[in-house]
Design a protein around this motif. Structure first.
Motif, PDB file in Angstrom:
ATOM      1  N   THR A   1     -51.036   3.045 -25.715  1.00 21.73           N
ATOM      2  CA  THR A   1     -52.140   2.182 -25.287  1.00 21.73           C
ATOM      3  C   THR A   1     -53.495   2.772 -25.666  1.00 21.73           C
ATOM      4  OG1 THR A   1     -52.472   3.203 -23.105  1.00 21.73           O
ATOM      5  CG2 THR A   1     -50.738   1.515 -23.282  1.00 21.73           C
TER       6      THR A   1
ATOM      7  N   ASN B   1     -46.744  -3.040 -34.187  1.00 23.76           N
ATOM      8  CA  ASN B   1     -47.946  -3.858 -34.346  1.00 23.76           C
ATOM      9  C   ASN B   1     -48.891  -3.226 -35.363  1.00 23.76           C
ATOM     10  OD1 ASN B   1     -50.192  -5.455 -34.139  1.00 23.76           O
ATOM     11  ND2 ASN B   1     -50.599  -5.009 -31.983  1.00 23.76           N
TER      12      ASN B   1
ATOM     13  N   ASN C   1     -51.490  -4.360 -36.491  1.00 23.42           N
ATOM     14  CA  ASN C   1     -52.874  -4.685 -36.150  1.00 23.42           C
ATOM     15  C   ASN C   1     -53.286  -4.095 -34.796  1.00 23.42           C
ATOM     16  OD1 ASN C   1     -53.201  -6.170 -38.531  1.00 23.42           O
ATOM     17  ND2 ASN C   1     -52.269  -7.973 -37.595  1.00 23.42           N
ATOM     18  N   LEU C   2     -52.676  -2.985 -34.464  1.00 24.18           N
ATOM     19  CA  LEU C   2     -52.940  -2.336 -33.180  1.00 24.18           C
ATOM     20  C   LEU C   2     -54.422  -2.015 -32.992  1.00 24.18           C
ATOM     21  CD1 LEU C   2     -51.474  -1.144 -30.657  1.00 24.18           C
ATOM     22  CD2 LEU C   2     -51.448   1.046 -31.871  1.00 24.18           C
TER      23      LEU C   2
ATOM     24  N   LYS D   1     -56.311  -4.921 -31.697  1.00 23.33           N
ATOM     25  CA  LYS D   1     -56.028  -5.105 -30.268  1.00 23.33           C
ATOM     26  C   LYS D   1     -56.893  -4.163 -29.430  1.00 23.33           C
ATOM     27  CE  LYS D   1     -52.085  -4.901 -27.025  1.00 23.33           C
ATOM     28  NZ  LYS D   1     -52.421  -3.698 -26.255  1.00 23.33           N
TER      29      LYS D   1
ATOM     30  N   LYS E   1     -60.549  -5.261 -29.358  1.00 22.95           N
ATOM     31  CA  LYS E   1     -60.736  -6.337 -28.379  1.00 22.95           C
ATOM     32  C   LYS E   1     -60.830  -5.768 -26.971  1.00 22.95           C
ATOM     33  CE  LYS E   1     -60.410 -10.459 -26.429  1.00 22.95           C
ATOM     34  NZ  LYS E   1     -61.543 -11.414 -26.415  1.00 22.95           N
ATOM     35  N   GLU E   2     -59.946  -4.822 -26.627  1.00 24.56           N
ATOM     36  CA  GLU E   2     -59.949  -4.233 -25.287  1.00 24.56           C
ATOM     37  C   GLU E   2     -61.248  -3.484 -25.007  1.00 24.56           C
ATOM     38  OE1 GLU E   2     -56.424  -1.968 -24.326  1.00 24.56           O
ATOM     39  OE2 GLU E   2     -55.162  -3.319 -25.510  1.00 24.56           O
TER      40      GLU E   2
ATOM     41  N   THR F   1     -65.451  -6.012 -31.043  1.00 27.90           N
ATOM     42  CA  THR F   1     -64.803  -6.951 -31.966  1.00 27.90           C
ATOM     43  C   THR F   1     -65.411  -6.927 -33.363  1.00 27.90           C
ATOM     44  OG1 THR F   1     -66.229  -8.701 -31.074  1.00 27.90           O
ATOM     45  CG2 THR F   1     -63.999  -8.494 -30.148  1.00 27.90           C
TER      46      THR F   1
ATOM     47  N   TYR G   1     -58.544 -13.035 -31.849  1.00 30.28           N
ATOM     48  CA  TYR G   1     -58.918 -12.132 -30.764  1.00 30.28           C
ATOM     49  C   TYR G   1     -60.090 -12.665 -29.940  1.00 30.28           C
ATOM     50  CZ  TYR G   1     -55.842  -8.943 -33.214  1.00 30.28           C
ATOM     51  OH  TYR G   1     -54.735  -8.377 -33.808  1.00 30.28           O
TER      52      TYR G   1
END
Length: 343
Positions: free
Chosen positions: A292, A317, A319-320, A323, A326-327, A331, A342
């Motif tokens: 994560t 993934n 495209n991790l 992700k 985004k978190e 962006t 996203y």
């Protein structure tokens, strides 16, 4: 900006973020050991996904140094064109790419050759693993030259960074361990002697190849009276003295039945990285069931490491990084063609 997604350097190579794809064997070549279309798609997809550093899987420095008949190699010039093309494709998307130079030692399962090792001790006597031949001094010198020659080819291919594989029970790792190295010459016995070959090869590469050098180690072989974290700290300090640019900290792999193996929980190897980082001044890469963005950010905040390797999660993934962006509400780091996914 998040620490994980901010740029940093290994040696003089600037990476756009601190996310590393560690080397993971794909077993998708053939006996030519050449780069195949699979490899181009596999690695370039991670570059499109904005991974900072992509480390190509264990790439053999001689034919008998492959783990299997389906591994990559870089021991002859005929293998160069595929590597050059792969590097160019990754660079097109702005990622940096390293190559892990490797010799499987006693863990080679190549059909046509006999494995070699510091001592004639098989990895597993009741399996397909063969009893290895103990290397003599002349053969050790040849292997040192093969590492150097392969590194020169990697430089010619355009790789940004070299990684020397001294982990997971392969040849250099076998020399490091008192359980697999029973030699009585300058490469066996004391800790200093058992570290000699890894240090000699690292010194050769730093002196003759103008590229940053990472060394990957198994911090512990998880076996009573075996190689342990204190030995790894010693080796890491000696590698730093030689000018090595980073230590990539993994564990295990040298014993078929380790008796000190920890429970395989998230971050289970990261404490090793932290202990090594506390003793050296060059970047440390941590690995081990890290999945994560929060885990990676925490490792960096707590100074457990300088770079975070996501292996299985990048297989799941490609495209991790998007992700994570985004978190972290960053962006602007997402590839524009993918941004709508996203929002």
């Amino acid at each position: 900006m998040s620490l994980l997604l901010s740029p940093s350097n290994i040696g003089n190579c600037q990476l756009k973020n601190k996310i590393v794809m560690p080397p993971m064997c794909m077993y998708k070549s053939d006996d030519s050991a050449k780069v195949k279309p699979f490899h181009s798609l596999h690695y370039t997809s991670k570059a499109l996904g904005n991974v900072g550093l992509i480390i190509v899987e264990a790439t053999a420095i001689e034919a008998r140094g492959r783990i299997s008949n389906n591994d990559l190699g870089i021991w002859e010039d005929s293998q160069l064109s595929g590597h050059k093309s792969l590097v160019e494709q990754v660079h097109d998307f702005g990622s940096k790419i390293a190559i892990q130079l490797a010799h499987a030692g006693r863990k080679s399962l190549v059909k046509q050759t006999n494995p070699v090792a510091p001592s004639s001790i098989p990895f597993d006597i009741n399996s397909e693993f063969k009893v290895p031949e103990a290397l003599n001094l002349e053969e050790i010198n040849l292997i040192k030259q093969q590492f150097l020659d392969s590194a020169k080819r990697a430089k010619e291919a355009g790789y940004d960074i070299l990684e020397l594989h001294a982990a997971h029970g392969y040849l250099l790792c076998e020399f490091l361990s008192p359980l697999t190295n029973k030699r009585e010459d300058i490469y066996g016995g004391s800790l200093e002697n058992r570290c000699r070959l890894t240090l000699e090869i690292a010194k050769l590469l730093k002196e003759q190849i103008d590229l940053p050098l990472i060394v990957r180690i198994s911090a512990s072989e998880w076996k009573t009276n075996g190689w342990d974290i204190e030995d790894s700290i010693y080796l890491s300090k000696e590698l730093e003295k030689l000018g090595v640019d980073s230590i990539h900290v993994s564990a295990g792999g040298n014993q078929k039945e380790p008796d000190l193996m920890p429970e395989l929980l998230p971050l289970y190897q990261c404490e090793y990285a932290k202990k090594i980082k506390e003793n050296i001044n060059i970047p440390v890469i941590a690995v081990g069931l890290i999945t994560t963005a929060k885990q990676g950010e925490s490792l960096l905040e707590n100074k457990s490491c300088d770079f975070v390797a996501y292996g299985r999660e990048l297989l799941r993934n490609p495209n991790l990084v998007f992700k994570f962006a985004k978190e972290f509400n960053e962006t602007q780091l997402i590839e524009s063609s993918y941004l709508r996914a996203y929002l």
